[in-house]
Design a protein around this motif. Structure first.
Motif, PDB file in Angstrom:
ATOM      1  N   ASP A 185      14.197  10.973  -4.056  1.00 39.34           N
ATOM      2  CA  ASP A 185      14.239  10.381  -5.384  1.00 39.34           C
ATOM      3  C   ASP A 185      14.078   8.868  -5.300  1.00 39.34           C
ATOM      4  O   ASP A 185      14.680   8.214  -4.442  1.00 39.34           O
ATOM      5  CB  ASP A 185      15.564  10.700  -6.075  1.00 39.34           C
ATOM      6  N   VAL A 186      13.284   8.320  -6.219  1.00 38.79           N
ATOM      7  CA  VAL A 186      13.060   6.877  -6.236  1.00 38.79           C
ATOM      8  C   VAL A 186      14.368   6.126  -6.410  1.00 38.79           C
ATOM      9  O   VAL A 186      14.617   5.114  -5.748  1.00 38.79           O
ATOM     10  CB  VAL A 186      12.082   6.503  -7.367  1.00 38.79           C
ATOM     11  N   GLU A 187      15.233   6.637  -7.289  1.00 40.58           N
ATOM     12  CA  GLU A 187      16.474   5.935  -7.601  1.00 40.58           C
ATOM     13  C   GLU A 187      17.467   5.918  -6.435  1.00 40.58           C
ATOM     14  O   GLU A 187      18.447   5.188  -6.467  1.00 40.58           O
ATOM     15  CB  GLU A 187      17.139   6.546  -8.843  1.00 40.58           C
ATOM     16  N   ARG A 192      17.391   1.863 -11.026  1.00 45.29           N
ATOM     17  CA  ARG A 192      16.633   2.127 -12.250  1.00 45.29           C
ATOM     18  C   ARG A 192      16.428   0.817 -13.004  1.00 45.29           C
ATOM     19  O   ARG A 192      17.333  -0.007 -13.118  1.00 45.29           O
ATOM     20  CB  ARG A 192      17.394   3.129 -13.117  1.00 45.29           C
ATOM     21  N   GLY A 193      15.214   0.624 -13.503  1.00 48.18           N
ATOM     22  CA  GLY A 193      14.923  -0.589 -14.251  1.00 48.18           C
ATOM     23  C   GLY A 193      14.245  -1.667 -13.423  1.00 48.18           C
ATOM     24  O   GLY A 193      13.666  -2.607 -13.977  1.00 48.18           O
ATOM     25  N   ALA A 269       6.051   3.626 -10.221  1.00 50.09           N
ATOM     26  CA  ALA A 269       5.671   2.267  -9.829  1.00 50.09           C
ATOM     27  C   ALA A 269       5.013   1.505 -10.979  1.00 50.09           C
ATOM     28  O   ALA A 269       4.578   2.076 -11.981  1.00 50.09           O
ATOM     29  CB  ALA A 269       4.737   2.320  -8.627  1.00 50.09           C
ATOM     30  N   ASP A 270       4.925   0.188 -10.800  1.00 47.60           N
ATOM     31  CA  ASP A 270       4.307  -0.691 -11.796  1.00 47.60           C
ATOM     32  C   ASP A 270       3.006  -1.311 -11.304  1.00 47.60           C
ATOM     33  O   ASP A 270       2.168  -1.725 -12.108  1.00 47.60           O
ATOM     34  CB  ASP A 270       5.279  -1.816 -12.161  1.00 47.60           C
ATOM     35  N   LEU A 271       2.828  -1.376  -9.991  1.00 45.06           N
ATOM     36  CA  LEU A 271       1.655  -2.016  -9.414  1.00 45.06           C
ATOM     37  C   LEU A 271       1.468  -1.472  -8.002  1.00 45.06           C
ATOM     38  O   LEU A 271       2.441  -1.254  -7.280  1.00 45.06           O
ATOM     39  CB  LEU A 271       1.871  -3.538  -9.376  1.00 45.06           C
ATOM     40  N   TYR A 272       0.200  -1.261  -7.622  1.00 43.76           N
ATOM     41  CA  TYR A 272      -0.100  -0.729  -6.292  1.00 43.76           C
ATOM     42  C   TYR A 272      -0.867  -1.774  -5.498  1.00 43.76           C
ATOM     43  O   TYR A 272      -1.738  -2.477  -6.042  1.00 43.76           O
ATOM     44  CB  TYR A 272      -0.929   0.554  -6.386  1.00 43.76           C
ATOM     45  N   VAL A 273      -0.568  -1.867  -4.190  1.00 41.91           N
ATOM     46  CA  VAL A 273      -1.192  -2.890  -3.353  1.00 41.91           C
ATOM     47  C   VAL A 273      -1.630  -2.308  -2.015  1.00 41.91           C
ATOM     48  O   VAL A 273      -0.968  -1.421  -1.464  1.00 41.91           O
ATOM     49  CB  VAL A 273      -0.226  -4.078  -3.134  1.00 41.91           C
ATOM     50  N   MET A 274      -2.775  -2.812  -1.520  1.00 39.19           N
ATOM     51  CA  MET A 274      -3.275  -2.452  -0.192  1.00 39.19           C
ATOM     52  C   MET A 274      -3.608  -3.731   0.567  1.00 39.19           C
ATOM     53  O   MET A 274      -4.173  -4.663  -0.007  1.00 39.19           O
ATOM     54  CB  MET A 274      -4.539  -1.592  -0.297  1.00 39.19           C
TER      55      MET A 274
END
Length: 371
Positions: A185-187, A192-193, A269-274
């Motif tokens: 789980d992400v949390e 959260r938030g 997620a809010d943004l993905y990066v490579m």
């Protein structure tokens, strides 16, 4: 259609994921699919349809010297040849360079089976050593077709191997993604938030996650509501964890390992990066975009530029430019409206790289070489 797919293993990795996804799709269409690996069954990470037949040769492992390596590879060639004679597929497909070469040698003289090789990286960035490079240059001419993931890769194969026919087929995106073990789980990792900057990949040199952590170190002070999460496993774990500790980012940067519910992480997620030095065709990038994530990536050889339209669904940064990557992340982390704008266009990859569309390209080529 009877299709045999030969790959070293089904452990975690992009080529392995594509293999499993395509096999499951074709099995559901009623094809007879057999996946053959050098590695044992207990190394499998990706789930297969019960309709997919699995053969594990258990002939993997490294060689201590050249003579033992030669003996082991001869055993592999004879074992694959025996499987080909037993299963009699219409087409045998190799996944990754070593499998392609072994398949080309194992199928020598077995004229009723059409053979296809599939390169899963950009070859110049992954030197194999003198012997394997020579074998690739010669043995690819014994395959009926070789598939590259990008146009750059195809051009290299045409120039440096004896391939009779080279075609470009992108990887399909599997959306929405099904969950499997291990589930996390992400949390349980971040609160959260919190806003999440996400990266996914093997913890290995070519992914350059050390550069990404360096970038985030300079961003963390201003963007106090953001955390960086890197999903994946690999030999650089200890070094990356030490880098996080030395930067006093233990409460902001997390390396939770490999997860089977990665789709839930994309969705959160809010943004993905490579930040890679090189790629073949980055599956995780397409998956992230399918889940509606704006993206930032180095414009490395090869892959990201075939997927990201700069300034439309994400941002491309000159390779290994840490300042440029930091500035691109700064731009998107500080602008929710721009993230949303990019996200609305990112989801177009669902259609562009859909399983049905990409599988149809494979099927067309299979039909052509089978005539």
């Amino acid at each position: 259609m009877q299709l045999l797919i030969f790959i070293s293993s089904l452990a975690g990795g992009g080529a392995e994921r594509v293999t499993a996804n395509l096999a499951n799709y074709w099995a559901e269409k009623g094809w007879e699919i057999t996946i053959v690996t050098l590695a044992p069954l207990n190394d499998d990470f990706y789930e297969l349809s019960p309709a997919v037949k699995r053969i594990a040769l258990e002939l993997d492992g490294k060689s201590s010297n050249a003579l033992i390596g030669l003996i082991q590879n001869l055993r592999r060639i004879f074992a694959v040849r025996q499987v080909l004679r037993q299963t009699q597929p219409d087409i045998a497909l190799g996944m990754m360079t070593a499998a392609n070469i072994l398949l080309a040698l194992a199928s020598w003289g077995v004229t009723q089976i059409r053979t296809v090789g599939s390169e899963r990286t950009y070859p110049p960035q992954c030197p194999l050593g003198i012997m394997w490079e020579w074998l690739r240059s010669k043995c690819y001419g014994r395959l009926d077709m070789v598939v590259a993931q990008t146009n750059d890769g195809a051009e290299w194969l045409e120039m440096h191997t004896a391939s009779k026919r080279v075609e470009v087929i992108f990887n399909p995106v599997n959306w929405p993604m099904s969950n499997q073990l291990p589930h996390l789980d992400v949390e349980k990792v971040t609160s959260r938030g919190r806003k999440l900057l996400l990266a996914v990949g093997r913890l290995s040199d070519e992914k350059q996650f050390d550069l990404l952590i360096e970038c985030f170190r300079s961003l963390a002070v201003k963007h106090t509501d953001w955390d960086l999460i890197i999903l994946g496993e690999g030999h650089l774990r200890s070094a990356l964890e030490a880098q996080v500790r030395d930067a006093s980012l233990g409460s902001r940067v997390f390396l939770p390992g490999r997860v089977g519910n990665v789709g839930e992480w994309y969705a959160r997620a809010d943004l993905y990066v490579m930040s890679p030095r090189f790629e073949g065709f980055p599956n995780a990038l397409v998956e992230a975009m399918a889940y509606g994530l704006p993206v930032v990536s180095f414009d490395c050889d090869t892959g990201p530029r075939d997927i990201i339209i700069h300034g439309v669904n994400g941002l491309l940064v000159p390779p290994e430019n840490v300042v440029g990557l930091t500035e691109a992340l700064e731009q998107l982390m500080g602008d929710a409206a721009l993230r949303q704008c990019f996200a609305m266009r990112a989801v177009e990859v669902r259609e562009r790289f859909s399983m049905m569309r990409i599988a149809a390209v494979w099927e067309t080529f299979f039909e052509e070489i089978g005539k």
